[in-house]
Structures are given as structure tokens and as C-alpha cells.
Design an enzyme around this catalytic site. Sequence first.
Site, PDB file in Angstrom:
ATOM      1  N   HIS A   1      -4.063  -2.544  -6.081  1.00 22.02           N
ATOM      2  CA  HIS A   1      -3.469  -1.285  -6.523  1.00 22.02           C
ATOM      3  C   HIS A   1      -4.603  -0.346  -6.904  1.00 22.02           C
ATOM      4  O   HIS A   1      -5.587  -0.776  -7.488  1.00 22.02           O
ATOM      5  CB  HIS A   1      -2.641  -1.479  -7.798  1.00 22.02           C
ATOM      6  CG  HIS A   1      -1.378  -2.246  -7.586  1.00 22.02           C
ATOM      7  ND1 HIS A   1      -0.530  -2.001  -6.545  1.00 22.02           N
ATOM      8  CD2 HIS A   1      -0.813  -3.216  -8.317  1.00 22.02           C
ATOM      9  CE1 HIS A   1       0.509  -2.816  -6.652  1.00 22.02           C
ATOM     10  NE2 HIS A   1       0.358  -3.569  -7.705  1.00 22.02           N
TER      11      HIS A   1
ATOM     12  N   ASP B   1       0.820  -1.225   0.000  1.00 24.02           N
ATOM     13  CA  ASP B   1       0.000   0.000   0.000  1.00 24.02           C
ATOM     14  C   ASP B   1       0.846   1.265   0.000  1.00 24.02           C
ATOM     15  O   ASP B   1       0.474   2.280   0.574  1.00 24.02           O
ATOM     16  CB  ASP B   1      -0.955   0.023   1.218  1.00 24.02           C
ATOM     17  CG  ASP B   1      -1.748  -1.262   1.330  1.00 24.02           C
ATOM     18  OD1 ASP B   1      -2.301  -1.677   0.304  1.00 24.02           O
ATOM     19  OD2 ASP B   1      -1.790  -1.846   2.421  1.00 24.02           O
TER      20      ASP B   1
END
Length: 423
Positions: free
Chosen positions: A50, A14
Site C-alpha cells: 500500500h 493496487d
Amino acid sequence: MKKNIAIIGCQNGDEGKGKVITFVAPILINLADGQEILSYRFQGGGNAGHTAIIGEKRYALHQLPSGIILAQTYGLLGKGMFIEPKGLVKEIETISSSGIVIDKNKLGISSKAHITLDYHLNDDQSSFNLAEHTSTGNGIKQTARDKVNRTGIRFVEFLDRDLMIKILKEKTFPQGLPERYNSYEQFADSYAEERNFLAPFLALEHEIFNKFDYALAEGAQGLMLDLDDGQYPGITSSNPAHPTHRPDLYLGVFKMYLSSVGIGDRPFVTEMDADLQSRLIQPWGEFGTTTKKPRHIGWFNAVEGKYALESAHLDALAGTKLDDLELLAELGEKIKICVAYEIDGKRYDRWETNFDRRDVLSKAKPIYEEFDSWERTVEKDGQTLTPNAQKYVNSLEELLGKRFSLIGVGPEQKQMIVREQII
Ligand code: GDP
């Protein structure tokens, strides 16, 4: 000339790799001079998430490489991946419905990639809801275990119903299928639709790779979760820091602070106090893209950062989300960087062999340096850092011993400070 650029997350995942990928891909497309570039995922599976934003559109990608949302890219799900067919079909349909045509000219799936099946997911999800369970519930560990155990099924084998049945019978479940399934045949047939849908995408990876002059290798998760380099046993089941196919340049992505979804088996030395975290999670959107669980938030950890830089042999750095730190000024808080650890009364500035023991970092106390926060990260020109933001970045660079080539100052693709050309 062939160029393979690897984008590596350097923390707990992340880090904002999706945005960095969609920023770097057009540079390669430009260099490729009208030719398509290859955009490939080299590890992980549906446990990744993503987020990529192009213009007004926001794309959430799990198994597909982020680069696929750009024209002039060919996407490949690589041999190091764990592919979950049902989720992948849905993801392809969702992305296609937003106007990006995904057919066999746009996407390939390596014949060698391993398949995550219903029994893997089922096994994983039984423990997913535990508060600090580090798994995303996507059956990754179970698929990896079968792969290493020689009881897994590769994508090319999955496409052949009869071979899949033979493997299930002789290798995976010689004592009989788990109770909830009726027969080997029925189990294999429950994937008929996905088999049909995915068959045209079958690809011979090394041949595809060698066809392209420019490639972008996308890691999922991050180095601290790497099966070998990460904080074992709180790791993922593949190697986010070690791309398949020799890269020419490793671009490491650091978020300018830290977050982590589950910290069950992994010490989080720089975790902020609970009250401050609770004020940041919502505005920073720190919820797992895949799990939706709130992430734990912490200060930038330069001891880990330096370790990541050295062990992944990074050539260049991208920093993301510097702008998020503006919120600390609003809250009247200072910003901290962890410059060293104190363990049993002794100071450590660098990674030590002992840190690879699971019982040491849980005792580490962070030694912080404090910085004045800032209300605005960039001047009106969108490229110059304001004085306090600049001081913070300078200190990170001094601690890491390397400059950030790219600095993200907002979620949009164009909100990126380019301090030096990386390619
Ligand atoms: P990944 O798994 O490493 O790609 O990270 P995620 O996609 O889970 O998280 C990235 C999130 O941060 C997305 O919502 C991005 O739009 C956002 N993001 C990326 N870079 C920046 C940045 O520089 N500033 C801000 N404010 N958001 C960013």
C-alpha cells in the site's frame, strides 16, 4: 456502539486502497471522540503493497496496516495474515525511523497468524523471475499450503524456540530439513533477533478487537484475486473480499481503469493494446509496489465490476485515479468501458457460472462503449467534475447500479471528492 468498516479492493489489487484507508481513518478517529481506533490487516502478507501519503511524507507499507501511520490508531496484524518476520522487523524499523513510534502500545500481532519462513521464500523465489509468474516471490502460497496442511507455525509458536524446533522436527520436516540448512536448532536460532524484537507485540486478537469502538479492516490485493471469488487458479492464497470480524459496512475500492501485475493464469479481457500501454505505464507509475514489475493496463471492466459489487455485498464505493485518465486526452485517445463480453458469438452482460471455468474468459472479447477524454478532471474548486469526466462517472454508475461516494482525483489525501458521507 461498535463500527467495523471494511475496505475491499474490487479488482486485481493496487486500486489505491492505501489512500482510501488514510482518508476514512480520520473520519473514524473523529467519531471515536478522543479514543484510539483499530486499524487491522485481515489477510495476505508481504505480497501486498500500500502507498499512503500524508502531507509531504510517502509511506510504502507491506505487512503493516496503512492506518498505523496516523496518530490515534492501534495497528493489528490479524489471524488471517502470513507474517514474514525478517521483512516485518525491517518495515517496523523503517516506519519508526520516519518518526512514528511503533511499540507494543501501537501494534499487535495476532497469536494465530501464520509465519512465513526462509524455506517458504526460497521455494517461491525459484520461479519468481518467470515473466508471467503471478507470484510476488514472498512465500505466501507456500505458507498457506503449510497452514492448510497442518504443518505451519503460528506466531505464538514461533516465539518459543523449542516449540518451533519440535514442530519442524515432528510435523514440517520429519524426513529432515531441506539440504541448505544445517540443523533444526541452527535454523530456529537464525530467527533469534526477530523473535526477540517481535515478542512484545504478541496479541490476543478477539480481545483486542472487542476493546475498540471503531475498527478499519484493510484488505490487501483485490476481489478478482480472492481465493474463492477470484479467477481461479490465478488467485492469491487468502480472501481479500471476506474480512475476519463482522463488518458493519463494506467500502469497495475501484480504480477507474484496470491494471494487474501478473496475468499468467488469469485472463485480462480488457487489456489495452501494447502500444498504448507502453505510453501509460511510466506516467501512471504502474509498477508493482512489491514486485517492481510493470503492470498490464486495461480499460474499466463493468462485467467484473458488477460481479465484485454483488459478491462482496458492497455498501458503498470509492473510485480512484480518475485524474490519471487525463493523459488519454493528451495522447488524443478516447476512453473505453467494457460493458459486456462476446463469447463464441453470444453477448454476456453479467457474470455466468461458465466464467468460473478457467477456459472460458480467455475466449471473451470485450464490447466497449467509448467516451471523449478530458484534459482536466476537476474544476478549480477541486470538487466539481468537468463535463466529460462527469459523463464517464455517470456511465460507470449506471452500469454498476451504484453511486461512488468518494472519487480520488489525485494522489494526495485531500484530493478526494466526497459525494456523500459513507459513515
Ligand atoms: P493499493 O495497494 O490498493 O493501496 O494501491 P497502491 O498503493 O499500489 O497504488 C496506489 C498508488 O496510487 C499510490 O501511489 C497512490 O498515491 C496513488 N493514488 C491513489 N489514489 C489516487 C488518485 O485518486 N489519483 C492519483 N493520481 N493517484 C492515486
